[in-house]
Scaffold this motif. Structure first.
Motif, PDB file in Angstrom:
ATOM      1  N   PHE A  95      86.817  67.555  32.473  1.00  0.00           N
ATOM      2  CA  PHE A  95      87.498  66.323  32.091  1.00  0.00           C
ATOM      3  C   PHE A  95      86.581  65.099  32.126  1.00  0.00           C
ATOM      4  CE2 PHE A  95      91.012  69.100  33.404  1.00  0.00           C
ATOM      5  CZ  PHE A  95      91.835  68.993  32.283  1.00  0.00           C
ATOM      6  N   GLY A  96      85.286  65.319  32.328  1.00  0.00           N
ATOM      7  CA  GLY A  96      84.296  64.265  32.136  1.00  0.00           C
ATOM      8  C   GLY A  96      84.237  63.172  33.176  1.00  0.00           C
ATOM      9  N   VAL A  97      84.715  63.417  34.392  1.00  0.00           N
ATOM     10  CA  VAL A  97      84.637  62.389  35.435  1.00  0.00           C
ATOM     11  C   VAL A  97      83.205  62.321  35.959  1.00  0.00           C
ATOM     12  CG1 VAL A  97      85.429  61.698  37.730  1.00  0.00           C
ATOM     13  CG2 VAL A  97      87.043  62.701  36.099  1.00  0.00           C
ATOM     14  N   PRO A  98      82.551  61.162  35.888  1.00  0.00           N
ATOM     15  CA  PRO A  98      81.163  61.057  36.375  1.00  0.00           C
ATOM     16  C   PRO A  98      81.101  61.210  37.890  1.00  0.00           C
ATOM     17  CG  PRO A  98      81.739  59.212  34.929  1.00  0.00           C
ATOM     18  CD  PRO A  98      83.021  59.903  35.290  1.00  0.00           C
ATOM     19  N   PHE A  99      79.959  61.647  38.382  1.00  0.00           N
ATOM     20  CA  PHE A  99      79.745  61.671  39.829  1.00  0.00           C
ATOM     21  C   PHE A  99      79.789  60.243  40.351  1.00  0.00           C
ATOM     22  CE2 PHE A  99      77.343  65.613  38.632  1.00  0.00           C
ATOM     23  CZ  PHE A  99      78.223  66.500  39.232  1.00  0.00           C
ATOM     24  N   GLY A 100      80.243  60.097  41.581  1.00  0.00           N
ATOM     25  CA  GLY A 100      80.368  58.771  42.181  1.00  0.00           C
ATOM     26  C   GLY A 100      81.796  58.265  42.219  1.00  0.00           C
ATOM     27  N   HIS A 101      82.690  58.873  41.419  1.00  0.00           N
ATOM     28  CA  HIS A 101      84.100  58.512  41.486  1.00  0.00           C
ATOM     29  C   HIS A 101      84.713  59.095  42.764  1.00  0.00           C
ATOM     30  CE1 HIS A 101      83.513  57.170  37.442  1.00  0.00           C
ATOM     31  NE2 HIS A 101      84.802  56.985  37.214  1.00  0.00           N
ATOM     32  N   GLN A 102      85.737  58.425  43.264  1.00  0.00           N
ATOM     33  CA  GLN A 102      86.411  58.862  44.479  1.00  0.00           C
ATOM     34  C   GLN A 102      87.653  59.671  44.127  1.00  0.00           C
ATOM     35  OE1 GLN A 102      85.300  58.346  47.637  1.00  0.00           O
ATOM     36  NE2 GLN A 102      83.477  57.338  46.823  1.00  0.00           N
ATOM     37  N   PHE A 103      87.934  60.702  44.927  1.00  0.00           N
ATOM     38  CA  PHE A 103      89.092  61.548  44.729  1.00  0.00           C
ATOM     39  C   PHE A 103      90.006  61.396  45.939  1.00  0.00           C
ATOM     40  CE2 PHE A 103      87.809  64.577  41.240  1.00  0.00           C
ATOM     41  CZ  PHE A 103      86.635  63.920  40.909  1.00  0.00           C
ATOM     42  N   LEU A 104      91.260  61.070  45.693  1.00  0.00           N
ATOM     43  CA  LEU A 104      92.242  60.900  46.762  1.00  0.00           C
ATOM     44  C   LEU A 104      93.305  61.977  46.618  1.00  0.00           C
ATOM     45  CD1 LEU A 104      93.506  59.356  49.119  1.00  0.00           C
ATOM     46  CD2 LEU A 104      94.609  57.856  47.456  1.00  0.00           C
ATOM     47  N   MET A 105      93.348  62.903  47.566  1.00  0.00           N
ATOM     48  CA  MET A 105      94.335  63.973  47.531  1.00  0.00           C
ATOM     49  C   MET A 105      95.725  63.391  47.773  1.00  0.00           C
ATOM     50  SD  MET A 105      94.291  67.587  49.659  1.00  0.00           S
ATOM     51  CE  MET A 105      92.555  67.834  49.344  1.00  0.00           C
ATOM     52  N   ASP A 106      96.666  63.748  46.915  1.00  0.00           N
ATOM     53  CA  ASP A 106      98.029  63.239  47.026  1.00  0.00           C
ATOM     54  C   ASP A 106      98.946  64.242  47.732  1.00  0.00           C
ATOM     55  OD1 ASP A 106      97.363  60.890  45.596  1.00  0.00           O
ATOM     56  OD2 ASP A 106      97.613  61.952  43.698  1.00  0.00           O
ATOM     57  N   ALA A 158      97.175  86.955  46.292  1.00  0.00           N
ATOM     58  CA  ALA A 158      96.828  86.726  47.689  1.00  0.00           C
ATOM     59  C   ALA A 158      97.273  85.340  48.149  1.00  0.00           C
ATOM     60  CB  ALA A 158      95.322  86.878  47.898  1.00  0.00           C
ATOM     61  N   ALA A 159      97.308  84.390  47.214  1.00  0.00           N
ATOM     62  CA  ALA A 159      97.708  83.026  47.546  1.00  0.00           C
ATOM     63  C   ALA A 159      98.074  82.298  46.260  1.00  0.00           C
ATOM     64  CB  ALA A 159      96.586  82.283  48.279  1.00  0.00           C
ATOM     65  N   SER A 160      98.831  81.236  46.411  1.00  0.00           N
ATOM     66  CA  SER A 160      99.128  80.354  45.288  1.00  0.00           C
ATOM     67  C   SER A 160      99.226  78.940  45.829  1.00  0.00           C
ATOM     68  CB  SER A 160     100.426  80.762  44.580  1.00  0.00           C
ATOM     69  OG  SER A 160     101.523  80.723  45.480  1.00  0.00           O
ATOM     70  N   GLY A 161      98.888  77.977  44.990  1.00  0.00           N
ATOM     71  CA  GLY A 161      98.906  76.604  45.457  1.00  0.00           C
ATOM     72  C   GLY A 161      99.111  75.615  44.329  1.00  0.00           C
ATOM     73  N   ARG A 162      99.680  74.498  44.691  1.00  0.00           N
ATOM     74  CA  ARG A 162      99.854  73.378  43.761  1.00  0.00           C
ATOM     75  C   ARG A 162      99.231  72.153  44.413  1.00  0.00           C
ATOM     76  NH1 ARG A 162     103.458  71.798  39.569  1.00  0.00           N
ATOM     77  NH2 ARG A 162     103.906  69.553  39.547  1.00  0.00           N
ATOM     78  N   PHE A 163      98.200  71.605  43.788  1.00  0.00           N
ATOM     79  CA  PHE A 163      97.468  70.471  44.339  1.00  0.00           C
ATOM     80  C   PHE A 163      97.502  69.318  43.341  1.00  0.00           C
ATOM     81  CE2 PHE A 163      94.460  72.130  47.821  1.00  0.00           C
ATOM     82  CZ  PHE A 163      95.323  73.154  48.167  1.00  0.00           C
ATOM     83  N   SER A 164      97.482  68.087  43.849  1.00  0.00           N
ATOM     84  CA  SER A 164      97.370  66.915  42.979  1.00  0.00           C
ATOM     85  C   SER A 164      96.479  65.878  43.648  1.00  0.00           C
ATOM     86  CB  SER A 164      98.750  66.317  42.685  1.00  0.00           C
ATOM     87  OG  SER A 164      99.386  65.862  43.863  1.00  0.00           O
ATOM     88  N   PHE A 165      95.780  65.123  42.813  1.00  0.00           N
ATOM     89  CA  PHE A 165      94.886  64.080  43.335  1.00  0.00           C
ATOM     90  C   PHE A 165      94.752  62.953  42.323  1.00  0.00           C
ATOM     91  CE2 PHE A 165      92.178  67.093  41.107  1.00  0.00           C
ATOM     92  CZ  PHE A 165      91.334  66.278  40.355  1.00  0.00           C
ATOM     93  N   THR A 166      94.295  61.811  42.825  1.00  0.00           N
ATOM     94  CA  THR A 166      94.038  60.628  42.012  1.00  0.00           C
ATOM     95  C   THR A 166      92.546  60.380  41.961  1.00  0.00           C
ATOM     96  OG1 THR A 166      96.174  59.665  42.662  1.00  0.00           O
ATOM     97  CG2 THR A 166      94.507  58.150  41.790  1.00  0.00           C
ATOM     98  N   VAL A 167      92.051  59.945  40.811  1.00  0.00           N
ATOM     99  CA  VAL A 167      90.636  59.631  40.626  1.00  0.00           C
ATOM    100  C   VAL A 167      90.477  58.121  40.585  1.00  0.00           C
ATOM    101  CG1 VAL A 167      88.601  59.946  39.176  1.00  0.00           C
ATOM    102  CG2 VAL A 167      90.332  61.754  39.309  1.00  0.00           C
ATOM    103  N   ILE A 168      89.524  57.601  41.362  1.00  0.00           N
ATOM    104  CA  ILE A 168      89.311  56.160  41.448  1.00  0.00           C
ATOM    105  C   ILE A 168      87.866  55.845  41.084  1.00  0.00           C
ATOM    106  CG2 ILE A 168      89.469  54.112  42.910  1.00  0.00           C
ATOM    107  CD1 ILE A 168      91.390  55.665  44.697  1.00  0.00           C
ATOM    108  N   ALA A 169      87.681  54.980  40.112  1.00  0.00           N
ATOM    109  CA  ALA A 169      86.341  54.587  39.673  1.00  0.00           C
ATOM    110  C   ALA A 169      85.644  53.786  40.771  1.00  0.00           C
ATOM    111  CB  ALA A 169      86.423  53.766  38.399  1.00  0.00           C
TER     112      ALA A 169
END
Length: 319
Positions: A95-106, A158-169
């Motif tokens: 999805f083209g997010v450059p390195f240096g962006h912050q990821f916040l797990m929701d 073996a496992a299943s999961g649903r994850f979401s996060f926000t990307v911050i420039a």
């Protein structure tokens, strides 16, 4: 000097392997936000559609932190870490997010199947089926992602999961947290003493993330920024995986066993857990809906009186 003929002979097995297909390796560590190659679980990925991906991963038989539960089952939190890494990889590589962006797990929700978590004589080779259910964009840039993953071991879930996060420039992050971004003046809170490791399912005090407060079922989060796995690289807040481990340890303490095998985890993160202020962890054993239901513990974290996260931990019944 090495004989040329001998050197050529030593290379033959590797050349034969290359002729028969690619050798297994991990994905680049930068794509999953790890500094240590040893902490990378994902080994490959392939885009199937714009929102559907096939991946592979491997769980080691032993790990310095994600140690097998009772020596017989892979740690369910290694499944959580594996699925977390998927989000970072997709954000950067697809999805083209450059390195240096912050990821916040929701939010995260994880379910594991204990019968497929048993450790074997070799590392667990895994196939991951990943579907992005929500792709949020701000203009052309990814702003957030929600994805569902099924972890298959020899074709069985073996496992299943649903994850979401926000990307911050980076520029936005600096405006949101100017006093936190690379400010050496904000030192972590002093390292507190751990509770007894055996009461929270741990063998080493270094892996304990709870400190006693004197109140029943309440602890202070123990923040050791030198821990090589929980703090794999420099951060300006407590990582979500540390809070998840705190929830697991608190649930273990409440249930009174030397260890538990979590079968379900559901976690919501409401704000950053700061490194330089105490974070209190509370745990409550929830009433069972029916006789025979598994034990479930609600774990919450507060800092300065405000909620930071909440997690429900459901443990497998013991024989």
């Amino acid at each position: 000097m090495i004989d040329q003929t001998t050197a050529e002979a030593d290379l033959l097995p590797f050349r034969a392997a290359l002729r028969h297909g690619p050798l297994t390796t991990t994905v680049p560590r930068e794509l999953v936000h790890r500094a240590a190659v040893a902490e990378v679980m994902l080994t490959d990925w392939r885009r199937l559609t714009d929102t559907h991906f096939a991946m592979t991963a491997q769980w080691p038989r032993g790990h310095s932190f994600f140690t097998p539960v009772d020596g017989t089952h892979h740690d369910p939190l290694i499944a959580a870490e594996t699925i977390r890494q998927i989000g970072a990889l997709l954000a950067h590589a697809e999805f083209g997010v450059p390195f240096g962006h912050q990821f916040l797990m929701d939010k995260l929700a994880l379910t594991v199947h204990p019968e497929e978590l048993r450790t074997g004589h070799t590392p667990a080779a895994l196939d991951l089926d990943v579907t992005c259910t929500e792709v949020k964009k701000r203009g052309s840039r990814l702003a957030g992602l929600c994805y569902e993953t099924t972890v298959l071991r020899e074709g069985r879930p073996a496992a299943s999961g649903r994850f979401s996060f926000t990307v911050i420039a980076p520029a936005v992050y600096r405006r949101l947290r100017p006093e936190r971004v690379f400010d050496p003046g904000h030192c972590p809170v002093a390292l507190t003493a751990p509770v007894a490791p055996q009461t929270v399912g741990r063998l080493s005090p270094a892996d304990v993330v709870l400190s006693p407060t004197g109140d029943q079922n309440r602890w202070q989060l123990r923040v050791d920024t030198r821990h090589p796995v929980l703090f794999d690289h420099q951060v300006d807040h407590v990582p979500g995986m540390v809070l998840l481990e705190a929830a697991r340890q608190a649930a273990t303490a409440v249930l009174g066993g030397s260890s538990i095998l979590p079968t379900r985890l559901a976690c919501e993160f409401t704000k950053y857990a700061e490194l330089d202020r105490p974070c209190l962890i509370d745990a409550l054993l929830l009433p069972k809906g029916a006789l025979g239901d598994p034990d479930t513990v609600l774990v919450t974290g507060h800092q300065d009186g405000e909620p930071v996260f909440s997690t429900t931990v459901t443990a497998a019944s013991r024989a």
